[in-house]
Design a protein around this motif. Structure first.
Motif, PDB file in Angstrom:
ATOM      1  N   ARG A   1       0.829  -1.204   0.000  1.00  0.00           N
ATOM      2  CA  ARG A   1       0.000   0.000   0.000  1.00  0.00           C
ATOM      3  C   ARG A   1       0.868   1.260   0.000  1.00  0.00           C
ATOM      4  NH1 ARG A   1      -5.516   0.454   2.427  1.00  0.00           N
ATOM      5  NH2 ARG A   1      -5.991   2.647   2.331  1.00  0.00           N
ATOM      6  N   GLN A   2       1.898   1.287   0.853  1.00  0.00           N
ATOM      7  CA  GLN A   2       2.776   2.448   0.940  1.00  0.00           C
ATOM      8  C   GLN A   2       3.551   2.645  -0.354  1.00  0.00           C
ATOM      9  OE1 GLN A   2       2.906   4.653   3.638  1.00  0.00           O
ATOM     10  NE2 GLN A   2       3.928   5.889   2.096  1.00  0.00           N
ATOM     11  N   ALA A   3       4.053   1.569  -0.937  1.00  0.00           N
ATOM     12  CA  ALA A   3       4.818   1.677  -2.182  1.00  0.00           C
ATOM     13  C   ALA A   3       3.954   2.262  -3.299  1.00  0.00           C
ATOM     14  CB  ALA A   3       5.357   0.306  -2.590  1.00  0.00           C
ATOM     15  N   TYR A   4       2.715   1.832  -3.396  1.00  0.00           N
ATOM     16  CA  TYR A   4       1.832   2.330  -4.449  1.00  0.00           C
ATOM     17  C   TYR A   4       1.381   3.762  -4.165  1.00  0.00           C
ATOM     18  CZ  TYR A   4       1.758  -1.929  -7.137  1.00  0.00           C
ATOM     19  OH  TYR A   4       2.128  -2.973  -7.946  1.00  0.00           O
ATOM     20  N   GLU A   5       1.137   4.094  -2.903  1.00  0.00           N
ATOM     21  CA  GLU A   5       0.811   5.482  -2.562  1.00  0.00           C
ATOM     22  C   GLU A   5       1.976   6.401  -2.894  1.00  0.00           C
ATOM     23  OE1 GLU A   5      -0.454   5.777   1.502  1.00  0.00           O
ATOM     24  OE2 GLU A   5      -2.317   4.689   1.124  1.00  0.00           O
TER      25      GLU A   5
ATOM     26  N   SER B   1      -7.367   5.483 -15.698  1.00  0.00           N
ATOM     27  CA  SER B   1      -7.631   4.288 -14.883  1.00  0.00           C
ATOM     28  C   SER B   1      -7.207   4.500 -13.433  1.00  0.00           C
ATOM     29  CB  SER B   1      -6.879   3.081 -15.451  1.00  0.00           C
ATOM     30  OG  SER B   1      -7.368   2.750 -16.710  1.00  0.00           O
ATOM     31  N   VAL B   2      -6.090   5.205 -13.234  1.00  0.00           N
ATOM     32  CA  VAL B   2      -5.619   5.462 -11.872  1.00  0.00           C
ATOM     33  C   VAL B   2      -6.502   6.506 -11.196  1.00  0.00           C
ATOM     34  CG1 VAL B   2      -3.718   6.415 -10.495  1.00  0.00           C
ATOM     35  CG2 VAL B   2      -3.246   4.763 -12.304  1.00  0.00           C
ATOM     36  N   THR B   3      -6.830   7.581 -11.917  1.00  0.00           N
ATOM     37  CA  THR B   3      -7.565   8.669 -11.282  1.00  0.00           C
ATOM     38  C   THR B   3      -9.032   8.337 -11.046  1.00  0.00           C
ATOM     39  OG1 THR B   3      -7.991   9.742 -13.408  1.00  0.00           O
ATOM     40  CG2 THR B   3      -6.038  10.443 -12.189  1.00  0.00           C
ATOM     41  N   SER B   4      -9.608   7.464 -11.867  1.00  0.00           N
ATOM     42  CA  SER B   4     -11.022   7.142 -11.686  1.00  0.00           C
ATOM     43  C   SER B   4     -11.234   5.857 -10.892  1.00  0.00           C
ATOM     44  CB  SER B   4     -11.723   7.032 -13.041  1.00  0.00           C
ATOM     45  OG  SER B   4     -11.207   5.927 -13.773  1.00  0.00           O
ATOM     46  N   GLY B   5     -10.176   5.081 -10.709  1.00  0.00           N
ATOM     47  CA  GLY B   5     -10.304   3.825  -9.976  1.00  0.00           C
ATOM     48  C   GLY B   5     -10.387   4.031  -8.478  1.00  0.00           C
ATOM     49  N   GLU B   6     -10.968   3.071  -7.824  1.00  0.00           N
ATOM     50  CA  GLU B   6     -11.042   3.081  -6.359  1.00  0.00           C
ATOM     51  C   GLU B   6      -9.659   2.724  -5.815  1.00  0.00           C
ATOM     52  OE1 GLU B   6     -12.520   3.521  -2.626  1.00  0.00           O
ATOM     53  OE2 GLU B   6     -13.650   3.888  -4.455  1.00  0.00           O
ATOM     54  N   PRO B   7      -9.043   3.623  -5.034  1.00  0.00           N
ATOM     55  CA  PRO B   7      -7.697   3.335  -4.518  1.00  0.00           C
ATOM     56  C   PRO B   7      -7.632   2.020  -3.749  1.00  0.00           C
ATOM     57  CG  PRO B   7      -8.269   5.612  -4.118  1.00  0.00           C
ATOM     58  CD  PRO B   7      -9.517   4.931  -4.623  1.00  0.00           C
ATOM     59  N   HIS B   8      -6.529   1.319  -3.924  1.00  0.00           N
ATOM     60  CA  HIS B   8      -6.192   0.101  -3.199  1.00  0.00           C
ATOM     61  C   HIS B   8      -7.059  -1.092  -3.581  1.00  0.00           C
ATOM     62  CE1 HIS B   8      -3.592   2.824  -1.156  1.00  0.00           C
ATOM     63  NE2 HIS B   8      -4.607   3.524  -0.734  1.00  0.00           N
TER      64      HIS B   8
ATOM     65  N   TRP C   1      -2.266  20.109   3.406  1.00  0.00           N
ATOM     66  CA  TRP C   1      -3.174  19.499   2.436  1.00  0.00           C
ATOM     67  C   TRP C   1      -2.685  18.120   2.056  1.00  0.00           C
ATOM     68  CZ3 TRP C   1      -1.426  24.446   2.538  1.00  0.00           C
ATOM     69  CH2 TRP C   1      -2.395  25.443   2.721  1.00  0.00           C
ATOM     70  N   VAL C   2      -3.656  17.218   1.857  1.00  0.00           N
ATOM     71  CA  VAL C   2      -3.359  15.850   1.450  1.00  0.00           C
ATOM     72  C   VAL C   2      -4.234  15.487   0.256  1.00  0.00           C
ATOM     73  CG1 VAL C   2      -2.654  15.133   3.773  1.00  0.00           C
ATOM     74  CG2 VAL C   2      -5.032  14.859   3.073  1.00  0.00           C
ATOM     75  N   CYS C   3      -3.934  14.339  -0.335  1.00  0.00           N
ATOM     76  CA  CYS C   3      -4.658  13.850  -1.509  1.00  0.00           C
ATOM     77  C   CYS C   3      -6.169  13.873  -1.260  1.00  0.00           C
ATOM     78  CB  CYS C   3      -4.199  12.435  -1.825  1.00  0.00           C
ATOM     79  SG  CYS C   3      -5.005  11.710  -3.260  1.00  0.00           S
ATOM     80  N   PRO C   4      -6.948  14.359  -2.223  1.00  0.00           N
ATOM     81  CA  PRO C   4      -8.389  14.449  -2.006  1.00  0.00           C
ATOM     82  C   PRO C   4      -9.107  13.109  -1.902  1.00  0.00           C
ATOM     83  CG  PRO C   4      -7.823  15.238  -4.200  1.00  0.00           C
ATOM     84  CD  PRO C   4      -6.535  14.966  -3.487  1.00  0.00           C
ATOM     85  N   ASP C   5      -8.529  12.030  -2.452  1.00  0.00           N
ATOM     86  CA  ASP C   5      -9.235  10.742  -2.349  1.00  0.00           C
ATOM     87  C   ASP C   5      -8.369   9.618  -1.787  1.00  0.00           C
ATOM     88  OD1 ASP C   5      -7.611  10.007  -4.440  1.00  0.00           O
ATOM     89  OD2 ASP C   5      -9.217   9.277  -5.719  1.00  0.00           O
ATOM     90  N   HIS C   6      -7.328   9.981  -1.042  1.00  0.00           N
ATOM     91  CA  HIS C   6      -6.462   9.006  -0.360  1.00  0.00           C
ATOM     92  C   HIS C   6      -5.705   8.106  -1.330  1.00  0.00           C
ATOM     93  CE1 HIS C   6      -8.556  10.099   3.342  1.00  0.00           C
ATOM     94  NE2 HIS C   6      -9.684   9.894   2.704  1.00  0.00           N
ATOM     95  N   SER C   7      -5.468   8.541  -2.564  1.00  0.00           N
ATOM     96  CA  SER C   7      -4.749   7.715  -3.533  1.00  0.00           C
ATOM     97  C   SER C   7      -3.255   7.714  -3.308  1.00  0.00           C
ATOM     98  CB  SER C   7      -5.000   8.220  -4.952  1.00  0.00           C
ATOM     99  OG  SER C   7      -6.323   8.002  -5.332  1.00  0.00           O
ATOM    100  N   CYS C   8      -2.740   8.762  -2.698  1.00  0.00           N
ATOM    101  CA  CYS C   8      -1.291   8.844  -2.555  1.00  0.00           C
ATOM    102  C   CYS C   8      -0.909   9.471  -1.225  1.00  0.00           C
ATOM    103  CB  CYS C   8      -0.671   9.616  -3.723  1.00  0.00           C
ATOM    104  SG  CYS C   8      -0.786  11.417  -3.628  1.00  0.00           S
TER     105      CYS C   8
END
Length: 130
Positions: free
Chosen positions: A9-13, A41-48, A93-100
């Protein structure tokens, strides 16, 4: 969550954080229909989710194939490492959808400036306090 899952999870974030921060130059260097579809695909996909992980891997491989050493950073060095177990504490500020894991700190007092925009999602980042 197991230690291996936390590492993944951390590596992908971290990879998506790098993509977000360097998006303009990567898009200029790698732009095109295949790149745009992979970014979508990355921006519209559900993280994790598995499909999100696959999309991030695809972008990582595209960046490596374009001659950028280390791609998005998914290939980690061998050997013992210290892996973060908990999130970073921050006021900013942090990522708006917890992707990174991207963090843009708010330094100083006074009036809070406008939120920076996430380069990938085109939305304002979320303000959090420690």
């Amino acid at each position: 969550m197991s230690k291996q899952e936390r590492r993944r999870r951390q590596a992908y974030e971290d990879a998506v954080e790098y993509l977000c921060v360097e998006f303009a130059s990567l898009d200029e260097h790698l732009g095109g229909p295949d790149w745009a579809r992979a970014v979508e695909s990355v921006t519209s996909g559900e993280p994790h989710t598995e499909s999100w992980y696959a999309a991030v891997r695809l972008l990582h491989e595209a960046v490596e194939e374009a001659g950028i050493p280390g791609g998005l950073g998914l290939t980690t060095p061998m050997g013992a490492q210290e892996w973060p177990v908990t999130g970073r504490r921050v006021t900013g500020w942090v990522c708006p959808d917890h992707s990174c894991s991207r963090v843009q700190r708010f330094e100083g007092g006074g009036e809070q400036p406008p939120a920076p925009e996430c380069a990938l999602l085109g939305r304002a980042m979320r303000f959090v306090t420690d």
